[in-house]
Design a protein around this motif. Structure first.
Motif, PDB file in Angstrom:
ATOM      1  N   GLU A 231      32.594  40.013  25.243  1.00 28.18           N
ATOM      2  CA  GLU A 231      31.847  39.119  24.366  1.00 28.18           C
ATOM      3  C   GLU A 231      30.488  38.742  24.940  1.00 28.18           C
ATOM      4  OE1 GLU A 231      35.445  36.899  21.907  1.00 28.18           O
ATOM      5  OE2 GLU A 231      34.079  35.721  23.139  1.00 28.18           O
ATOM      6  N   THR A 232      30.417  38.554  26.258  1.00 26.71           N
ATOM      7  CA  THR A 232      29.163  38.109  26.878  1.00 26.71           C
ATOM      8  C   THR A 232      28.295  39.270  27.365  1.00 26.71           C
ATOM      9  OG1 THR A 232      30.155  37.935  29.090  1.00 26.71           O
ATOM     10  CG2 THR A 232      30.302  35.994  27.641  1.00 26.71           C
ATOM     11  N   GLN A 233      28.923  40.473  27.474  1.00 28.86           N
ATOM     12  CA  GLN A 233      28.217  41.643  28.005  1.00 28.86           C
ATOM     13  C   GLN A 233      27.800  41.440  29.461  1.00 28.86           C
ATOM     14  OE1 GLN A 233      27.836  44.617  26.127  1.00 28.86           O
ATOM     15  NE2 GLN A 233      29.300  43.448  24.912  1.00 28.86           N
ATOM     16  N   GLU A 234      28.450  40.528  30.150  1.00 30.50           N
ATOM     17  CA  GLU A 234      28.188  40.291  31.570  1.00 30.50           C
ATOM     18  C   GLU A 234      29.192  41.066  32.412  1.00 30.50           C
ATOM     19  OE1 GLU A 234      24.934  37.759  30.922  1.00 30.50           O
ATOM     20  OE2 GLU A 234      25.707  38.593  32.806  1.00 30.50           O
ATOM     21  N   LYS A 235      28.723  41.600  33.549  1.00 29.06           N
ATOM     22  CA  LYS A 235      29.622  42.337  34.430  1.00 29.06           C
ATOM     23  C   LYS A 235      30.465  41.420  35.298  1.00 29.06           C
ATOM     24  CE  LYS A 235      26.780  46.508  34.711  1.00 29.06           C
ATOM     25  NZ  LYS A 235      26.058  47.440  35.618  1.00 29.06           N
ATOM     26  N   VAL A 236      29.915  40.247  35.623  1.00 30.41           N
ATOM     27  CA  VAL A 236      30.631  39.267  36.438  1.00 30.41           C
ATOM     28  C   VAL A 236      30.709  37.964  35.653  1.00 30.41           C
ATOM     29  CG1 VAL A 236      30.663  37.970  38.597  1.00 30.41           C
ATOM     30  CG2 VAL A 236      29.818  40.328  38.583  1.00 30.41           C
TER      31      VAL A 236
END
Length: 300
Positions: free
Chosen positions: A241-246
């Protein structure tokens, strides 16, 4: 798919519909045997067709013990009989009218809050309520009580005389509960919800499930990983959902809370996933696979 088995496990936080078409004493006795096997030490009962003393005495006769925790809520004309040794050690609440569903809900909520996890909740018959209030009111009442059961990790049994109601009513109840349990000549027969929900009703439930992107992500992950931890599932959903890796700890905690309180209970309640609260593991099931073509379509 059906099975005859009195020893199968019903997960904490689940609710089922129990068919009590027969008024024969042998069937009633076997029902008490079935229910008391779940957790004979803790019980909450809503009685409409028997007095609290009668219920508790039957429970005592079947298990040989008095529950360490018991709460009996008597509704309507199920007046309390002369106090016995069994009932004197338990708490009884009385509600005069069957149409006072708000009062019944409040008593159930209070009892479940006081009870330990794994408590058996029994509503001895939904049928009398249909004579006093509308079907929609009863369905709303059942939905609310099911939410209480999920939150407090109890196990709910809602009995009904299916022969007294039309198929539409039973199907509507089945869509809000997980299993139908009925008695045949061999033993207790367990019917999964798919046996009872019609195609149209099934699609309505599925489309409601798939309205939420977060629930779609849960199902997508379980189609590739049959079993996963709640923490891992929250991490996967958050990353998608956030497209963040961490994912930061604070963000992950928000996802964990949201999944555990809203989306996981709904998917479990509708029969699309399995959840083990003891290990906090989430697993796919047969119904998860049914959602696959709709998920592919939604992705396209």
């Amino acid at each position: 798919m059906t099975q005859n088995n009195t020893n199968f496990q019903i997960r904490r936080g689940s609710s089922v519909l129990m068919d009590q078409r027969s008024s024969q004493s042998s069937v009633q006795s076997s029902a008490f045997e079935f229910l008391s096997q779940r957790n004979g030490d803790s019980v909450i009962a809503v009685t409409c067709e028997q007095s609290p003393d009668t219920f508790l005495q039957k429970w005592h006769d079947q298990t040989g013990t008095i529950p360490s925790f018991a709460r009996v809520i008597t509704v309507g004309e199920s007046m309390r009989s002369t106090q016995t040794q069994v009932s004197s050690q338990n708490v009884v609440r009385s509600i005069k009218s069957l149409d006072d569903l708000t009062a019944v809900q409040l008593e159930i909520a209070s009892a479940l809050q006081d009870a330990p996890e794994g408590t058996v909740f029994i509503l001895d018959s939904l049928t009398p309520f249909f004579e006093q209030v509308t079907r929609d009111e009863i369905l709303s009442f059942v939905e609310t009580v099911v939410e209480y059961i999920v939150t407090t990790k109890a196990i709910g049994y809602f009995s009904i005389d299916t022969s007294a109601h039309n198929e539409t009513t039973i199907t509507a109840l089945r869509s809000r509960l997980g299993l139908l349990i009925e008695r045949d000549e061999i033993g207790w027969l367990i019917r999964p919800s798919q046996d009872w929900i019609s195609g149209e009703e099934s699609l309505d439930v599925l489309f409601d499930i798939l309205r939420s992107r977060r629930r779609r992500e849960i199902l997508r992950h379980l189609l590739t990983e049959e079993t996963t931890s709640l923490s891992e599932l929250a991490t996967v959903v958050a990353k998608r959902e956030t497209q963040e890796k961490v994912i930061a700890d604070g963000t992950l905690q928000r996802y964990l809370l949201n999944l555990s309180q809203i989306h996981i209970p709904k998917l479990v309640d509708k029969g699309y996933i399995l959840y083990d609260s003891d290990t906090q593991s989430v697993s796919s099931c047969e119904a998860t696979q049914r959602a696959k073509p709709f998920l592919v379509f939604a992705e396209q």
